[in-house]
Every structure is written in C-alpha cells, then in structure tokens.
Design a protein around this motif. Sequence first.
Motif, PDB file in Angstrom:
ATOM      1  N   GLU A   1      -4.628   3.781  10.182  1.00  0.00           N
ATOM      2  CA  GLU A   1      -3.203   3.761  10.529  1.00  0.00           C
ATOM      3  C   GLU A   1      -2.683   5.158  10.885  1.00  0.00           C
TER       4      GLU A   1
ATOM      5  N   SER B   1      -2.056  -6.939   5.918  1.00  0.00           N
ATOM      6  CA  SER B   1      -2.133  -6.045   4.793  1.00  0.00           C
ATOM      7  C   SER B   1      -2.979  -6.669   3.672  1.00  0.00           C
ATOM      8  N   GLY B   2      -3.891  -5.884   3.126  1.00  0.00           N
ATOM      9  CA  GLY B   2      -4.677  -6.370   1.981  1.00  0.00           C
ATOM     10  C   GLY B   2      -5.948  -7.112   2.369  1.00  0.00           C
TER      11      GLY B   2
ATOM     12  N   THR C   1     -12.426  -5.643 -11.596  1.00  0.00           N
ATOM     13  CA  THR C   1     -11.109  -5.593 -12.251  1.00  0.00           C
ATOM     14  C   THR C   1     -11.164  -6.494 -13.482  1.00  0.00           C
TER      15      THR C   1
ATOM     16  N   PRO D   1     -14.272   4.307  -5.164  1.00  0.00           N
ATOM     17  CA  PRO D   1     -13.620   4.522  -6.462  1.00  0.00           C
ATOM     18  C   PRO D   1     -14.610   4.279  -7.588  1.00  0.00           C
TER      19      PRO D   1
ATOM     20  N   HIS E   1      -1.779  -1.586  12.524  1.00  0.00           N
ATOM     21  CA  HIS E   1      -0.971  -2.804  12.640  1.00  0.00           C
ATOM     22  C   HIS E   1      -0.310  -2.821  14.011  1.00  0.00           C
TER      23      HIS E   1
ATOM     24  N   THR F   1      -8.895  -0.816   4.852  1.00  0.00           N
ATOM     25  CA  THR F   1      -9.119   0.522   4.282  1.00  0.00           C
ATOM     26  C   THR F   1     -10.406   0.533   3.461  1.00  0.00           C
TER      27      THR F   1
HETATM   28  N1  ATP Z   1     -10.213   0.405  -6.419  1.00  0.00           N
HETATM   29  C1  ATP Z   1      -9.755  -0.837  -6.304  1.00  0.00           C
HETATM   30  N2  ATP Z   1      -9.809  -1.688  -7.356  1.00  0.00           N
HETATM   31  C2  ATP Z   1      -9.379  -2.961  -7.279  1.00  0.00           C
HETATM   32  N3  ATP Z   1      -8.867  -3.496  -6.146  1.00  0.00           N
HETATM   33  C3  ATP Z   1      -8.767  -2.693  -5.072  1.00  0.00           C
HETATM   34  C4  ATP Z   1      -9.199  -1.333  -5.097  1.00  0.00           C
HETATM   35  N4  ATP Z   1      -8.960  -0.789  -3.867  1.00  0.00           N
HETATM   36  C5  ATP Z   1      -8.414  -1.776  -3.115  1.00  0.00           C
HETATM   37  N5  ATP Z   1      -8.299  -2.912  -3.822  1.00  0.00           N
HETATM   38  C6  ATP Z   1      -7.800  -4.216  -3.362  1.00  0.00           C
HETATM   39  O1  ATP Z   1      -8.638  -4.614  -2.287  1.00  0.00           O
HETATM   40  C7  ATP Z   1      -7.876  -5.358  -1.344  1.00  0.00           C
HETATM   41  C8  ATP Z   1      -8.044  -4.765   0.036  1.00  0.00           C
HETATM   42  O2  ATP Z   1      -7.363  -3.509   0.069  1.00  0.00           O
HETATM   43  P1  ATP Z   1      -7.348  -2.588   1.355  1.00  0.00           P
HETATM   44  O3  ATP Z   1      -6.546  -1.376   1.019  1.00  0.00           O
HETATM   45  O4  ATP Z   1      -8.735  -2.408   1.814  1.00  0.00           O
HETATM   46  O5  ATP Z   1      -6.550  -3.510   2.389  1.00  0.00           O
HETATM   47  P2  ATP Z   1      -5.931  -3.152   3.823  1.00  0.00           P
HETATM   48  O6  ATP Z   1      -6.303  -4.269   4.728  1.00  0.00           O
HETATM   49  O7  ATP Z   1      -6.332  -1.784   4.216  1.00  0.00           O
HETATM   50  O8  ATP Z   1      -4.372  -3.200   3.546  1.00  0.00           O
HETATM   51  P3  ATP Z   1      -3.185  -2.312   4.230  1.00  0.00           P
HETATM   52  O9  ATP Z   1      -3.105  -2.746   5.660  1.00  0.00           O
HETATM   53  O10 ATP Z   1      -1.986  -2.694   3.420  1.00  0.00           O
HETATM   54  O11 ATP Z   1      -3.574  -0.875   4.065  1.00  0.00           O
HETATM   55  C9  ATP Z   1      -6.433  -5.364  -1.837  1.00  0.00           C
HETATM   56  O12 ATP Z   1      -6.222  -6.564  -2.539  1.00  0.00           O
HETATM   57  C10 ATP Z   1      -6.406  -4.171  -2.778  1.00  0.00           C
HETATM   58  O13 ATP Z   1      -5.449  -4.354  -3.790  1.00  0.00           O
END
Ligand code: ATP
Length: 318
Positions: A181, A45-46, A18, A61, A214, A50
């Motif tokens: 989820e 979350s985050g 980023t 991506p 969750h 995922t």
């Molecule tokens: N393509 C991307 N470019 C930059 N940052 C990304 C990208 N994809 C995800 N992120 C960031 O990576 C981090 C982890 O995201 P991820 O979606 O894996 O979390 P999560 O644990 O699945 O969250 P949730 O439970 O809300 O789905 C987050 O800070 C997200 O903003």
Amino acid sequence: MADNQLLRIENLVLHFRTERGAVKAVDGVNFELNHNEAVVVLGESGCGKTSLAKALLRLLPRNVQAYSGKVFLNGNDVMALNDEEFRRNVRWQQMSLVPQAAMNSLNPVLRVGEQVAEPLMVHAGISKEKAMEQARKMFDLVGVPEEFLERYAFELSGGMRQRSAIAMSLVTTPDLIILDEPTSALDVLTQANIFNVLKRIKKEMETSYILITHDIATSSELANKVAVMYAGQIVEVCDAMRFFHEPLHPYSRKLMASVPRLRGDKEPDFIVGQPPSLLFLPTGCRFKDRCPLRFGKCDEEPPVVNKEGHLVKCWLYV
Ligand SMILES: Nc1ncnc2c1ncn2[C@@H]1O[C@H](COP(=O)(O)OP(=O)(O)OP(=O)(O)O)[C@@H](O)[C@H]1O
C-alpha cells in the motif's frame, strides 16, 4: 522455467498461532512473476496480503505456527536457505520491501540520506561515501531534491518521505520490490506522482514489483498482471488487460463492480457478507457463502483452472 522468470511461488503457507487456533493468513499461495513485470495483489482487508509479503521476505513474527512452501527467485529456492544466508543474499540484495506506512517508519533522529544509504552499507558492505553517492542517484530517480539528503524525516512532506522510502528499497538495486500500500494516506495528486515514479523506475531499472493495494483504478496503470487474494489464497491470476476487461472469478467480478466509475449510471456494487474467519475456514470454496453463482460442487475444494493462461480457482470453469 521461462527464461525471463524472476519468481515462482509454490504452495506458500504462513499460519500464525493464537489462543483460538491457527490463523491461516497465507494458505497455499502459487504464482509466477517475470523480470520487469508488476503484479498487483488485490483483495479485501484481512485476506492475507501483508502476510504474503512478510512470508516472501521472511519477516516473521514470533507466533508462527507453519511456514512452508517453495519460493524460487532467479531459479534458486530461497526457502531452502538458512536465516543467515537469506539475510545476507536475499533480503535487500534481491528483493526489498516498502512496508505499509513506510513514510512514518523513517528514523526521526537520522538524516534521511544516511537512512537511504544504510542498506548498502549494512547488506552490501559498501563504504559510506559510495553508499551516499548511490543514495543521491536514487533520490534523483524518485524525484527528491538532493539537498533533502541532509534533512530529517520531520522536515519532509508525506509524499517526499514516501519517495525516500522507495529510494531506500531501490538503493541495493534488487530485482524485486514488494510495495505494501505505497500510496495510502497520501492525497490523490501525490498518489499519482508516486505511481509515476514507480512506472519510471520500472522502465529505467527493469525492476519487478509486487504491489499490494486497494487502489484498483490507479494501479491498473502500472500492472502487467493481477492476482486476486481471498481468505489466504490466490483465486485468480492473469494478464492485467484481460483481468480488467473480463475478470472470471465471481469474487473478482464483484470486486471490480465495486469500483466507482465516472461514465455511465451504474452504481458501485458491494459484496454482501464478510469473508470467512481465517481461524475457521469452510470446506470447499471459501467464497461460496457470498457467491451469487454458488452451486452443489462449491462444497468441494475448487481446482485452479487454466483458461489460456488465465488462472481461476472456481468450479464454474471446469
Ligand atoms: N502475528 C499475527 N498473529 C495472529 N494473527 C495475525 C498476525 N499477523 C496478521 N494476523 C492476521 O492475519 C490475517 C491477515 O492479515 P494481513 O495483515 O496479512 O491482511 P491484509 O490483507 O494485508 O489486510 P489489510 O489490507 O488490512 O492490510 C488477519 O486476520 C490478521 O489479523
């Protein structure tokens, strides 16, 4: 490798580029899963759940900065395969995904049955007739009436659409299904029904699951193992019974204490503060700033301690 081992992940890394630097969404993840086992991945979350699913399925991506590690599936390191080999032999064939909000991702202009059958035609080169037959079997298994094969997504309820998405992930009979989820945005009765469907599939098809959720309470019904993720890393993995009785990592304990209970008068607890930014991770333990048990050692990278098969990344257990 244990005879029954399906998956072994070693030091899996997925960082995103980023403008502000690298987002370390998956930052050295290790864990193992056996055939016919379900691991529930818990975490705020985050924290990278995922991204972990995407890293496993190589659904990346454009802005990947780092993608490395080893992923052994049935003993073969699938990370070593090129994209074409991975697409042909691994994704769908050996592991498939029920993505987040899967029920809303069905194509509105294709009949549901054709969509469910499609992975078989595309990835296994099976004729439409045979693929539709298999789709019909999968509809039976997940509890969608056969006549719904002819319908369009908008003609199905949310629960039926979610079941159809699960049927689609199953149609190629993969060993492993990653469910991101699978019950969010569904009412509680439908959630319970979906979990029952997953339980039945596991029993009848001996499928393994990585279940991202969750919903700690409901997932405990299905889980053989629990993996707790925090700030891009797995901080605890163990047998589900042991985890639900006695989580070891201070983060896991707080997570469990935040689940409301019917009996007793204990108020659900909450975790003070925020997880660290995945752009600027602290040195040492990533949970230390929120940890009530923090001590001097926590400024150093904690080792993963093995307490009779219960793995915990924390200095308290050294
Ligand atoms: N393509 C991307 N470019 C930059 N940052 C990304 C990208 N994809 C995800 N992120 C960031 O990576 C981090 C982890 O995201 P991820 O979606 O894996 O979390 P999560 O644990 O699945 O969250 P949730 O439970 O809300 O789905 C987050 O800070 C997200 O903003």
